[in-house]
Design an enzyme around this catalytic site. Sequence first.
Site, PDB file in Angstrom:
ATOM      1  N   GLY A  73     -22.693  -4.031 -76.615  1.00 30.92           N
ATOM      2  CA  GLY A  73     -24.023  -3.430 -76.682  1.00 30.92           C
ATOM      3  C   GLY A  73     -25.067  -4.513 -76.687  1.00 30.92           C
ATOM      4  O   GLY A  73     -24.757  -5.691 -76.915  1.00 30.92           O
ATOM      5  N   CYS A 132     -16.953  -7.606 -77.820  1.00 29.76           N
ATOM      6  CA  CYS A 132     -18.282  -8.218 -77.803  1.00 29.76           C
ATOM      7  C   CYS A 132     -19.103  -7.750 -79.020  1.00 29.76           C
ATOM      8  O   CYS A 132     -18.779  -8.107 -80.131  1.00 29.76           O
ATOM      9  CB  CYS A 132     -18.967  -7.931 -76.470  1.00 29.76           C
ATOM     10  N   TYR A 133     -20.120  -6.922 -78.824  1.00 31.29           N
ATOM     11  CA  TYR A 133     -20.899  -6.464 -79.982  1.00 31.29           C
ATOM     12  C   TYR A 133     -19.974  -5.807 -81.013  1.00 31.29           C
ATOM     13  O   TYR A 133     -20.131  -6.004 -82.227  1.00 31.29           O
ATOM     14  CB  TYR A 133     -21.971  -5.462 -79.555  1.00 31.29           C
ATOM     15  N   HIS A 156     -15.022  -9.458 -72.343  1.00 29.39           N
ATOM     16  CA  HIS A 156     -14.887  -8.058 -71.912  1.00 29.39           C
ATOM     17  C   HIS A 156     -13.589  -7.839 -71.127  1.00 29.39           C
ATOM     18  O   HIS A 156     -13.558  -8.084 -69.922  1.00 29.39           O
ATOM     19  CB  HIS A 156     -16.080  -7.661 -71.036  1.00 29.39           C
ATOM     20  N   GLU A 174     -12.388  -5.118 -70.190  1.00 24.50           N
ATOM     21  CA  GLU A 174     -12.517  -3.963 -69.288  1.00 24.50           C
ATOM     22  C   GLU A 174     -13.106  -4.331 -67.933  1.00 24.50           C
ATOM     23  O   GLU A 174     -13.019  -3.552 -66.986  1.00 24.50           O
ATOM     24  CB  GLU A 174     -13.379  -2.876 -69.961  1.00 24.50           C
ATOM     25  N   SER A 177     -19.205  22.073 -52.501  1.00 19.76           N
ATOM     26  CA  SER A 177     -20.143  21.180 -51.832  1.00 19.76           C
ATOM     27  C   SER A 177     -19.444  20.399 -50.730  1.00 19.76           C
ATOM     28  O   SER A 177     -20.083  19.763 -49.910  1.00 19.76           O
ATOM     29  CB  SER A 177     -20.708  20.196 -52.844  1.00 19.76           C
ATOM     30  N   GLY A 178     -18.114  20.422 -50.761  1.00 20.01           N
ATOM     31  CA  GLY A 178     -17.376  19.576 -49.824  1.00 20.01           C
ATOM     32  C   GLY A 178     -16.949  18.287 -50.503  1.00 20.01           C
ATOM     33  O   GLY A 178     -16.126  17.550 -49.993  1.00 20.01           O
ATOM     34  N   GLY A 179     -17.511  18.016 -51.673  1.00 23.47           N
ATOM     35  CA  GLY A 179     -17.166  16.806 -52.410  1.00 23.47           C
ATOM     36  C   GLY A 179     -15.848  16.969 -53.163  1.00 23.47           C
ATOM     37  O   GLY A 179     -15.300  18.068 -53.254  1.00 23.47           O
ATOM     38  N   VAL A 180     -15.375  15.839 -53.708  1.00 26.58           N
ATOM     39  CA  VAL A 180     -14.077  15.831 -54.366  1.00 26.58           C
ATOM     40  C   VAL A 180     -14.061  16.771 -55.583  1.00 26.58           C
ATOM     41  O   VAL A 180     -13.110  17.536 -55.775  1.00 26.58           O
ATOM     42  CB  VAL A 180     -13.746  14.400 -54.862  1.00 26.58           C
ATOM     43  N   ASP A 181     -15.116  16.733 -56.377  1.00 32.08           N
ATOM     44  CA  ASP A 181     -15.083  17.470 -57.642  1.00 32.08           C
ATOM     45  C   ASP A 181     -14.950  18.971 -57.420  1.00 32.08           C
ATOM     46  O   ASP A 181     -14.093  19.634 -58.011  1.00 32.08           O
ATOM     47  CB  ASP A 181     -16.337  17.185 -58.481  1.00 32.08           C
ATOM     48  N   SER A 182     -15.812  19.516 -56.577  1.00 37.39           N
ATOM     49  CA  SER A 182     -15.731  20.966 -56.392  1.00 37.39           C
ATOM     50  C   SER A 182     -14.450  21.336 -55.652  1.00 37.39           C
ATOM     51  O   SER A 182     -13.884  22.407 -55.876  1.00 37.39           O
ATOM     52  CB  SER A 182     -16.975  21.516 -55.702  1.00 37.39           C
ATOM     53  N   LYS A 200     -13.726  10.286 -62.538  1.00 37.34           N
ATOM     54  CA  LYS A 200     -13.579  10.490 -61.086  1.00 37.34           C
ATOM     55  C   LYS A 200     -12.171  10.145 -60.592  1.00 37.34           C
ATOM     56  O   LYS A 200     -11.580  10.909 -59.822  1.00 37.34           O
ATOM     57  CB  LYS A 200     -14.599   9.606 -60.365  1.00 37.34           C
TER      58      LYS A 200
END
Length: 512
Positions: free
Chosen positions: A54, A81-82, A171, A173, A225-230, A368
Site C-alpha cells: 500500500g 511490502c506495507y 512483491h 505477486e 455481449s459476445g464477450g467471454v463473461d456473458s 477473468k
Amino acid sequence: MNQTVIVIDFGGQYSQLIARKIRECHVYCELLPWTAPAETILEKKPVGIVLSGGPASVYEEDAPTIDRRLLEQGIPVLGICYGCQLTVHLLGGRVEAAAQDTAREYGRTATHYDAACPLFEDLPAEGTAWMSHGDYVSALPDGFSVFAETAHCPNAGIADPARRLYGLQFHPEVRHTENGTEMIRAFLEKVCGAQGDWTMQDYCERAIRAVREQAGDGRILLALSGGVDSAVAAALIDRAVGERLTCVYVDHGLMRKGESDAIEAFYSGLRLRFVRVNAQERFLTRLEGVTAPEEKRKIIGAEFVRVFEEAAREAGGADFLAQGTIYPDVIESGAAGGHTIKSHHNVGGLPQHTGFQGIIEPLRVLFKDEVRALGRELGLPEVIVGRQPFPGPGLAVRVIGEVTAEKLELVREADAIFREELEKHVPRVPADQYFAVLTNMETVGVMGDQRSYQRTIALRAVCTEDFMTADFTRIPYDVLAEASRRIVNEVPGINRVVYDITSKPPATVEYE
Ligand code: XMP
C-alpha cells in the site's frame, strides 16, 4: 466450503494480483479492505491471511492498520511490502523511512534467499525480486529472523516460524520477481496447509446447482455481449436450466469481422433460446454526424438498453435477469466493501430491472482467467473463451471521428488481417490485446504509378497484466511488414499503416 485465504487490501496497486496468484495456486481467496472488522475476517475461518502492499507509511497518522488480534490467532500471515512493515510495527519492531539512495529500492533487485525458510526451500539461493518501497524494516520484533536480503535491504524476507508470521519487503505477486508464484504457493501449501481444493470442475458443479436452486421453475433472460463473461454465464446457465434460458444478442453492427455470425452459430447449437437482434441500421443512424468519443459511448449505451428491452418484451419477459458480473467488477464497484474505482454497468448500462424477481450472477466470485477456465470446463470453443477484451461500444471507438458503414468496413478488414498475421506468431509474439484503428488522417501515397490520397490505419498491440498499465508489444519487423503489406494491398482506401509505440500511461489502450 473451500479452504479460504483472506487478502487484506491496503490500497496497493497489486492487491488484486495477489488474490489472482493465490487462486492460480488452486486456493480460494477473497480480497477485503483493511477496514473490514476482524470478526468478519475470522468468521470466514481463513487458513491464511495475506496483507497487501500500500502507499502509506506505518508511522503516519491514520495509517491503515489491522486489529492486532489477527496476528495472534495462530493463523499464518504473510505481509507483503506495507503488509510486512505493518506486521513489524504492530509487533514492536521498527520501520523507518529510507534515506535517499540507501535502503530505498525500486525495480528488479538481486536478492539472496535462505533455504531454511519454507517459502524459499525449493528455490535457487539467488534471484531477482521486484522492490517498490520507500520505508524499510530496521529492527525486527522478538521472535523474527531474516531469511532474505538484498545489498541495500538486510530484512527483505523475515519470519517468526513459531508464530507462523512471514513478511516480504518485495512483491512476489509481480511477474518480475523470479519464482514469486512459487513463494506464494509455498506459503499456501507449507505454512497454511492449503490442499488446493479450489478447482473449476468443482466450482462448475456447485454453480450449476446454485443456479437451479435460485431459479426454481423461473425463466431467465441474459443479455449476451459476445464477450467471454456473458458467454460463460450463458453456457453455465444453459447446463442448469436449458430452454428456460433466453439469450438476447444485440448486433449493433460494431463487431469485428465475422464475429456476430460466429456468436450466432455457436449459441444456435445450445439448448437455450437464442435471439439475435439485427440493429445495425438503428445504431448507425443514431451515430450519424457524431464525432465526440464520449457522446458515441453514451448513444450506443442508451440505444443498447432500448433495443434489449424491446427484445426482452417480445421474448415474453422472464423472472430473472442473468449477468456475467465477475469478481473485479464487484471489487472495483466497492461492493466487496472497498473504495469505488468505477461503477460497472454490465452490458453497457443495463438498468436494474424492477420487473425481475432477482438477478443471477454465477461468475461473481471469479477472476477473468478463472472465467476462461470455467468456459473450457463447460466445453466452450477457444474462439469464445480465448477472446481478447473488446470494448462495449465496439469498433465505434476504433474509428476516429464519425462512424460510417464504409469506415467500419475498412477497420474491420484491416483488423482481421492484423490479427491473423499476429496469431501466426504466437507464442513468439505475446500480446494481450491487438487490433487496428482507423485514424482520421489522410496522406499522400503512390501505388503503381498513381498518386493516392487515402486513410491511415494504426496498429496497436499491448502486453499487460491488468489493463491499468500496458506496454506496447515489441512486434518483430517481419511480422509488421507482412501485416502492413497485406493491409495496403487488400483493403482499398488504405495507403499507409503505422504501428503505435506508446505504452499506457501516458496513452490509453484504445484511441477514444
Ligand atoms: P483503455 O483504453 O482505458 O482500455 O486503456 C483498457 C481496457 O478497457 C477496454 N475498454 C473498454 N471496455 N467499454 C468496455 O467494455 C469501453 O467503453 C471501453 N473502453 C476501453 C479496452 O479495450 C482495454 O481492454
